[in-house]
Design an enzyme around this catalytic site. Sequence first.
Site, PDB file in Angstrom:
ATOM      1  N   PRO A   1      43.850  24.564  51.035  1.00 19.70           N
ATOM      2  CA  PRO A   1      43.770  25.783  50.220  1.00 19.70           C
ATOM      3  C   PRO A   1      43.257  26.986  51.000  1.00 19.70           C
ATOM      4  O   PRO A   1      42.306  26.881  51.782  1.00 19.70           O
ATOM      5  CB  PRO A   1      42.798  25.392  49.109  1.00 19.70           C
ATOM      6  CG  PRO A   1      43.007  23.922  48.963  1.00 19.70           C
ATOM      7  CD  PRO A   1      43.241  23.410  50.361  1.00 19.70           C
ATOM      8  N   CYS A   2      43.920  28.133  50.758  1.00 18.13           N
ATOM      9  CA  CYS A   2      43.664  29.312  51.583  1.00 18.13           C
ATOM     10  C   CYS A   2      42.821  30.362  50.878  1.00 18.13           C
ATOM     11  O   CYS A   2      42.518  31.398  51.469  1.00 18.13           O
ATOM     12  CB  CYS A   2      44.989  29.934  52.003  1.00 18.13           C
ATOM     13  SG  CYS A   2      46.000  30.514  50.617  1.00 18.13           S
ATOM     14  N   ASN A   3      42.425  30.124  49.629  1.00 18.97           N
ATOM     15  CA  ASN A   3      41.763  31.173  48.847  1.00 18.97           C
ATOM     16  C   ASN A   3      40.610  31.839  49.593  1.00 18.97           C
ATOM     17  O   ASN A   3      40.416  33.051  49.527  1.00 18.97           O
ATOM     18  CB  ASN A   3      41.230  30.599  47.531  1.00 18.97           C
ATOM     19  CG  ASN A   3      42.274  29.784  46.801  1.00 18.97           C
ATOM     20  OD1 ASN A   3      42.848  28.874  47.372  1.00 18.97           O
ATOM     21  ND2 ASN A   3      42.514  30.093  45.544  1.00 18.97           N
TER      22      ASN A   3
END
Length: 350
Positions: free
Chosen positions: A83-85
């Site tokens: 996940p890149c959030n």
Amino acid sequence: MIFRLGELFCGPGGLAYGAMNAQIENPNFRIVHQWANDYDGDTCETYRHNICPNHPETVYHADIRKFNLKGLPDIDALAFGFPCNDYSVVGEQKGMDGVYGPLYSYGVKVLNLYRPMWFLAENVGGLRNANDGKAFSKILLEMSEAGYTLTPHLYKFEQYGVPQARHRIIIVGIRNDLNVKYHVPSPEPYKDIDNTCKTAIEIPPIPADAFNNEATKQSPTVVKRLNYIKPGENAFTADIPEDLQLHINGAKISQIYKRLDPTKPAYTVTGSGGGGTHIYHWSEPRALTNRERARLQTFPDSYQFIGSKESVRKQIGMAVPCQGAQIIFEAILKSFAGIDYPFVEPNINE
């Protein structure tokens, strides 16, 4: 050689579709699905429906932090778009201090548990700068200590024929005991591809009965506003009457009510955001449909996304473009097969 692929944070299957369709001169080298995991239910259903419809039990719907990584079937390869959030330039860039930042470590755990021959890890370009660059260094160190030779590179997918400006850090790791060297595939063979967003969306025409092609109901105000915005402009660069202007404090994100330029690849397809972030047609006063957005991500029209309209939008925006993924997977297969291909030196800078 057939590589059995495991996936963490699998999303709707952009990486998997690229992997399954990767073909090289030697047909004995290919990639097959083994198992996958994601925390989102709709995403898992989409993956099952399109990637492994005959083996739905191989897709595990679970939060990775509670998922038992031990006891899974053996794998020869691992893919994880962690996940890149917390690394996104648009976000707050909390990096390792955020909720999602440390999730890469589960990929490293799988590397240590199953010792696959190679892996592919994907994240946003902002990963390089999170925590003043310390996050990226820590991630590379842990992957290297797991026993892999790494080739990190900032791939600009529009240079590989994808009809979208999408820049992603992708790390390919080859296990140290293998006499295999991976090279970043050159974008040169793809330079003459017509990858404008107009061509991607219109040729061939999207069938009237295509899945995920419901139109967005635009309010009269949005229609009026869009009529003042020219292709390539957004709500802040266009000459818009006062009563239709947006009065937003803070950063004026350039994608707010931004219309596509039909002569160029699309700007980056995103998976979330409120009004004005849905990507807007160059001539019609409307947001794109999910099927049009899927075309910009190079999913075939036959690929059916499961879930509500907003859920599907999120899935498409979070995916890796299938065709871009396929090019990288084919380079990996060629590396193992001993087949030469044009390449460039790895570079993580813009």
